[in-house]
Design a protein around this motif. Structure first.
Motif, mmCIF file in Angstrom:
data_model
loop_
_atom_site.group_PDB
_atom_site.id
_atom_site.type_symbol
_atom_site.label_atom_id
_atom_site.label_comp_id
_atom_site.label_asym_id
_atom_site.label_seq_id
_atom_site.Cartn_x
_atom_site.Cartn_y
_atom_site.Cartn_z
ATOM 1 N N UNK A 10 0.830 -1.199 0.000
ATOM 2 C CA UNK A 10 0.000 0.000 0.000
ATOM 3 C C UNK A 10 0.871 1.258 0.000
ATOM 4 N N UNK A 11 1.990 1.211 0.723
ATOM 5 C CA UNK A 11 2.895 2.361 0.724
ATOM 6 C C UNK A 11 3.421 2.627 -0.682
ATOM 7 N N UNK A 12 3.741 1.555 -1.410
ATOM 8 C CA UNK A 12 4.266 1.739 -2.761
ATOM 9 C C UNK A 12 3.168 2.143 -3.749
ATOM 10 N N UNK A 13 1.952 1.620 -3.587
ATOM 11 C CA UNK A 13 0.856 1.947 -4.500
ATOM 12 C C UNK A 13 0.278 3.331 -4.250
ATOM 13 N N UNK A 14 0.026 3.652 -2.989
ATOM 14 C CA UNK A 14 -0.686 4.884 -2.649
ATOM 15 C C UNK A 14 0.222 5.946 -2.056
ATOM 16 N N UNK A 15 1.097 5.541 -1.128
ATOM 17 C CA UNK A 15 2.025 6.471 -0.498
ATOM 18 C C UNK A 15 1.368 7.747 -0.037
ATOM 19 N N UNK A 16 1.963 8.859 -0.411
ATOM 20 C CA UNK A 16 1.455 10.167 0.014
ATOM 21 C C UNK A 16 0.205 10.580 -0.761
ATOM 22 N N UNK A 17 -0.195 9.816 -1.791
ATOM 23 C CA UNK A 17 -1.380 10.146 -2.584
ATOM 24 C C UNK A 17 -2.687 9.728 -1.914
ATOM 25 N N UNK A 18 -2.606 9.011 -0.825
ATOM 26 C CA UNK A 18 -3.809 8.545 -0.136
ATOM 27 C C UNK A 18 -4.598 9.739 0.388
ATOM 28 N N UNK A 19 -5.881 9.821 0.010
ATOM 29 C CA UNK A 19 -6.723 10.956 0.401
ATOM 30 C C UNK A 19 -6.810 11.122 1.911
ATOM 31 N N UNK A 20 -6.900 10.012 2.624
ATOM 32 C CA UNK A 20 -7.120 10.060 4.070
ATOM 33 C C UNK A 20 -5.880 10.457 4.859
ATOM 34 N N UNK A 21 -4.728 10.406 4.244
ATOM 35 C CA UNK A 21 -3.477 10.612 4.975
ATOM 36 C C UNK A 21 -3.393 11.971 5.653
ATOM 37 N N UNK A 22 -3.705 13.032 4.952
ATOM 38 C CA UNK A 22 -3.615 14.370 5.548
ATOM 39 C C UNK A 22 -4.604 14.550 6.693
ATOM 40 N N UNK A 23 -5.784 13.993 6.534
ATOM 41 C CA UNK A 23 -6.802 14.107 7.583
ATOM 42 C C UNK A 23 -6.350 13.370 8.837
ATOM 43 N N UNK A 24 -5.824 12.162 8.646
ATOM 44 C CA UNK A 24 -5.371 11.360 9.794
ATOM 45 C C UNK A 24 -4.105 11.961 10.388
ATOM 46 N N UNK A 25 -3.247 12.502 9.554
ATOM 47 C CA UNK A 25 -2.002 13.111 10.044
ATOM 48 C C UNK A 25 -2.293 14.263 11.002
ATOM 49 N N UNK A 26 -3.327 15.016 10.740
ATOM 50 C CA UNK A 26 -3.667 16.149 11.587
ATOM 51 C C UNK A 26 -4.551 15.787 12.771
ATOM 52 N N UNK A 49 -16.869 12.898 3.887
ATOM 53 C CA UNK A 49 -16.906 13.972 2.896
ATOM 54 C C UNK A 49 -15.788 13.813 1.871
ATOM 55 N N UNK A 50 -14.613 13.449 2.338
ATOM 56 C CA UNK A 50 -13.451 13.289 1.463
ATOM 57 C C UNK A 50 -13.676 12.204 0.413
ATOM 58 N N UNK A 51 -14.229 11.069 0.828
ATOM 59 C CA UNK A 51 -14.475 9.953 -0.087
ATOM 60 C C UNK A 51 -15.875 10.003 -0.711
ATOM 61 N N UNK A 52 -16.659 11.020 -0.339
ATOM 62 C CA UNK A 52 -18.013 11.197 -0.867
ATOM 63 C C UNK A 52 -18.867 9.949 -0.668
#
Length: 143
Positions: A10-26, A49-52
């Motif tokens: 998953x890290x190689x496929x999605x990495x930093x492109x994962x939509x949820x990452x920024x929300x969870x990071x904060x 809301x992010x994933x509609x």
């Protein structure tokens, strides 16, 4: 495939492109149990809301943590981040399957659409994906 190797995948496929990452990071989970519940509910709204997708109902302080696909409800023994993310992933899987939103669990990468459900350890459909996705988010957001 082990959960750890799935997380690496998953890290190689999605990495930093994962939509949820920024929300969870904060996200910061408060110590107080009621404040933690409100924080998890806020995260639930942000991710929905992010994933509609529809907003799953959250019930806490029950005997077992689980997701009920028929009703779209998340049951948590305690308002904690990893169990919530695990159940929310099952919600995404359910929406993807029920409403034919192919690519919802692969961040829109349709060529990877079958990956979450192949070469699994657990017999329960989507369980490997839910465990790996929740740990993947927690690992990347803590860096």
């Amino acid at each position: 495939m082990t959960i750890e190797s799935r997380i690496k995948q998953y890290k190689s496929f999605f990495g930093a492109d994962c939509k949820a990452l920024e929300v969870v990071r904060g996200f910061i989970l408060p110590v107080d149990r009621l404040e933690a519940l409100e924080a998890i509910r806020g995260l639930n709204t942000e991710l929905s809301n992010l994933y509609m997708v529809s907003l799953p109902t959250i019930t806490v302080w029950v005997r077992d943590t689980n997701y009920v696909a028929a009703t779209g409800e998340i049951y948590l023994t305690e308002p904690e981040l990893e169990p919530f993310l695990h159940c929310f992933r099952h919600h995404l899987q359910n929406v993807e399957r029920k409403y034919e939103r192919r690519g919802l669990t692969t961040e829109g990468k349709l060529e990877l659409a079958g990956i979450p459900y192949k070469d699994t350890e657990y017999k329960m459909w989507g369980e490997d994906d839910a465990v790996a996705w929740s740990r993947f988010l927690i690992e990347l957001s803590s860096k």
